[in-house]
Scaffold this motif. Structure first.
Motif, PDB file in Angstrom:
ATOM      1  N   UNK A  23       0.837  -1.193   0.000  1.00  0.00           N
ATOM      2  CA  UNK A  23       0.000   0.000   0.000  1.00  0.00           C
ATOM      3  C   UNK A  23       0.878   1.251   0.000  1.00  0.00           C
ATOM      4  N   UNK A  24       1.891   1.270   0.847  1.00  0.00           N
ATOM      5  CA  UNK A  24       2.792   2.428   0.930  1.00  0.00           C
ATOM      6  C   UNK A  24       3.509   2.639  -0.407  1.00  0.00           C
ATOM      7  N   UNK A  25       4.005   1.554  -1.003  1.00  0.00           N
ATOM      8  CA  UNK A  25       4.709   1.667  -2.278  1.00  0.00           C
ATOM      9  C   UNK A  25       3.792   2.214  -3.370  1.00  0.00           C
ATOM     10  N   UNK A  26       2.562   1.708  -3.437  1.00  0.00           N
ATOM     11  CA  UNK A  26       1.626   2.202  -4.458  1.00  0.00           C
ATOM     12  C   UNK A  26       1.249   3.651  -4.204  1.00  0.00           C
ATOM     13  N   UNK A  27       1.090   4.037  -2.950  1.00  0.00           N
ATOM     14  CA  UNK A  27       0.774   5.422  -2.617  1.00  0.00           C
ATOM     15  C   UNK A  27       1.913   6.333  -3.082  1.00  0.00           C
ATOM     16  N   UNK A  28       3.160   5.962  -2.766  1.00  0.00           N
ATOM     17  CA  UNK A  28       4.305   6.782  -3.174  1.00  0.00           C
ATOM     18  C   UNK A  28       4.431   6.848  -4.693  1.00  0.00           C
ATOM     19  N   UNK A  29       4.182   5.750  -5.371  1.00  0.00           N
ATOM     20  CA  UNK A  29       4.237   5.743  -6.834  1.00  0.00           C
ATOM     21  C   UNK A  29       3.196   6.705  -7.410  1.00  0.00           C
ATOM     22  N   UNK A  30       1.985   6.650  -6.896  1.00  0.00           N
ATOM     23  CA  UNK A  30       0.927   7.553  -7.355  1.00  0.00           C
ATOM     24  C   UNK A  30       1.298   9.002  -7.043  1.00  0.00           C
ATOM     25  N   UNK A  31       1.852   9.236  -5.848  1.00  0.00           N
ATOM     26  CA  UNK A  31       2.237  10.582  -5.448  1.00  0.00           C
ATOM     27  C   UNK A  31       3.308  11.138  -6.384  1.00  0.00           C
ATOM     28  N   UNK A  32       4.301  10.307  -6.731  1.00  0.00           N
ATOM     29  CA  UNK A  32       5.362  10.737  -7.656  1.00  0.00           C
ATOM     30  C   UNK A  32       4.779  11.061  -9.034  1.00  0.00           C
ATOM     31  N   UNK A  33       3.853  10.219  -9.510  1.00  0.00           N
ATOM     32  CA  UNK A  33       3.231  10.452 -10.823  1.00  0.00           C
ATOM     33  C   UNK A  33       2.447  11.762 -10.836  1.00  0.00           C
ATOM     34  N   UNK A  34       1.654  11.990  -9.797  1.00  0.00           N
ATOM     35  CA  UNK A  34       0.845  13.207  -9.712  1.00  0.00           C
ATOM     36  C   UNK A  34       1.747  14.432  -9.588  1.00  0.00           C
ATOM     37  N   UNK A  35       2.815  14.321  -8.804  1.00  0.00           N
ATOM     38  CA  UNK A  35       3.758  15.438  -8.663  1.00  0.00           C
ATOM     39  C   UNK A  35       4.370  15.780 -10.019  1.00  0.00           C
ATOM     40  N   UNK A  36       4.747  14.754 -10.777  1.00  0.00           N
ATOM     41  CA  UNK A  36       5.360  14.980 -12.091  1.00  0.00           C
ATOM     42  C   UNK A  36       4.393  15.697 -13.028  1.00  0.00           C
ATOM     43  N   UNK A  37       3.097  15.410 -12.916  1.00  0.00           N
ATOM     44  CA  UNK A  37       2.102  16.102 -13.744  1.00  0.00           C
ATOM     45  C   UNK A  37       2.083  17.602 -13.459  1.00  0.00           C
TER      46      UNK A  37
END
Length: 144
Positions: A23-37
Motif C-alpha cells: 500500500x505504501x509503495x503504491x501510494x508513493x508511486x501515485x504521489x510521484x506520478x501526480x507530482x510529475x504532472x
C-alpha cells in the motif's frame, strides 16, 4: 538494563506487513506520478502539501520530511522560484524564518490531493464503517 520483549512473527502478521508495504509503495508511486504532472518532484509535492496546511520553520519541515535541513532549504528555494512558497518572519520569533505556501501554492497542493487516485479509489469501495475502523486501527498502530 531493560530487556526487550520479542514477539514471534506469525504468517498472518507477515502477510499484513507485506500488504502495508505494498500500500505504501503504491501510494508513493501515485504521489510521484501526480507530482510529475505538476512539474514537481515527490519531495517538492510533499513539502508543498505540508505548507498548504500551515507555515512551518525549516527545521520542523526537515523533521516532518525526515531529511536534513539543508535539503529543505534547496526544496524551498526551488518552490519559491516558481512562486509556490514564500519565506516570512515568524511572528513569535523574528529570528526564525517560516516557509509558507502562497495562494498559488495552496491551489497546486489542493490539485495534487485531488489527483491522488490510489489514495481515493480503493477507499471509496469501503463503507464508512470500514473506513472508520481502518482509520482507528492505523492510529492505534502509530500510538506508542
Amino acid at each position: 538494563m531493560a530487556t526487550q520483549k520479542t514477539y514471534r512473527i506469525d504468517p498472518l502478521t507477515l502477510e499484513v506487513v507485506d500488504l502495508i508495504g505494498s500500500v505504501v509503495a503504491r501510494y508513493h508511486e501515485d504521489y510521484e506520478d501526480v507530482a510529475a504532472e505538476h512539474a514537481l518532484t515527490g519531495a517538492q509535492a510533499r513539502l508543498l502539501g505540508l505548507l498548504s496546511l500551515e507555515p512551518l520553520p525549516m527545521r520542523r519541515l526537515a523533521q516532518k520530511l525526515k531529511c536534513e535541513p539543508s535539503n529543505v532549504t534547496g526544496i524551498v528555494d526551488r518552490l519559491e522560484l516558481r512562486g509556490l512558497v514564500e519565506r516570512r518572519p515568524d511572528p513569535s520569533d523574528r529570528r526564525v524564518k517560516l516557509a509558507a505556501a502562497t495562494e498559488e501554492g495552496r491551489r497546486v497542493a489542493h490539485s495534487l490531493r485531488e489527483s491522488l487516485r490510489f489514495a481515493r479509489e480503493p477507499l471509496a469501495g469501503l463503507s464508512r464503517e470500514e473506513r472508520v475502523s481502518l482509520r482507528d486501527l492505523l492510529q492505534r498502530m502509530l500510538t506508542p
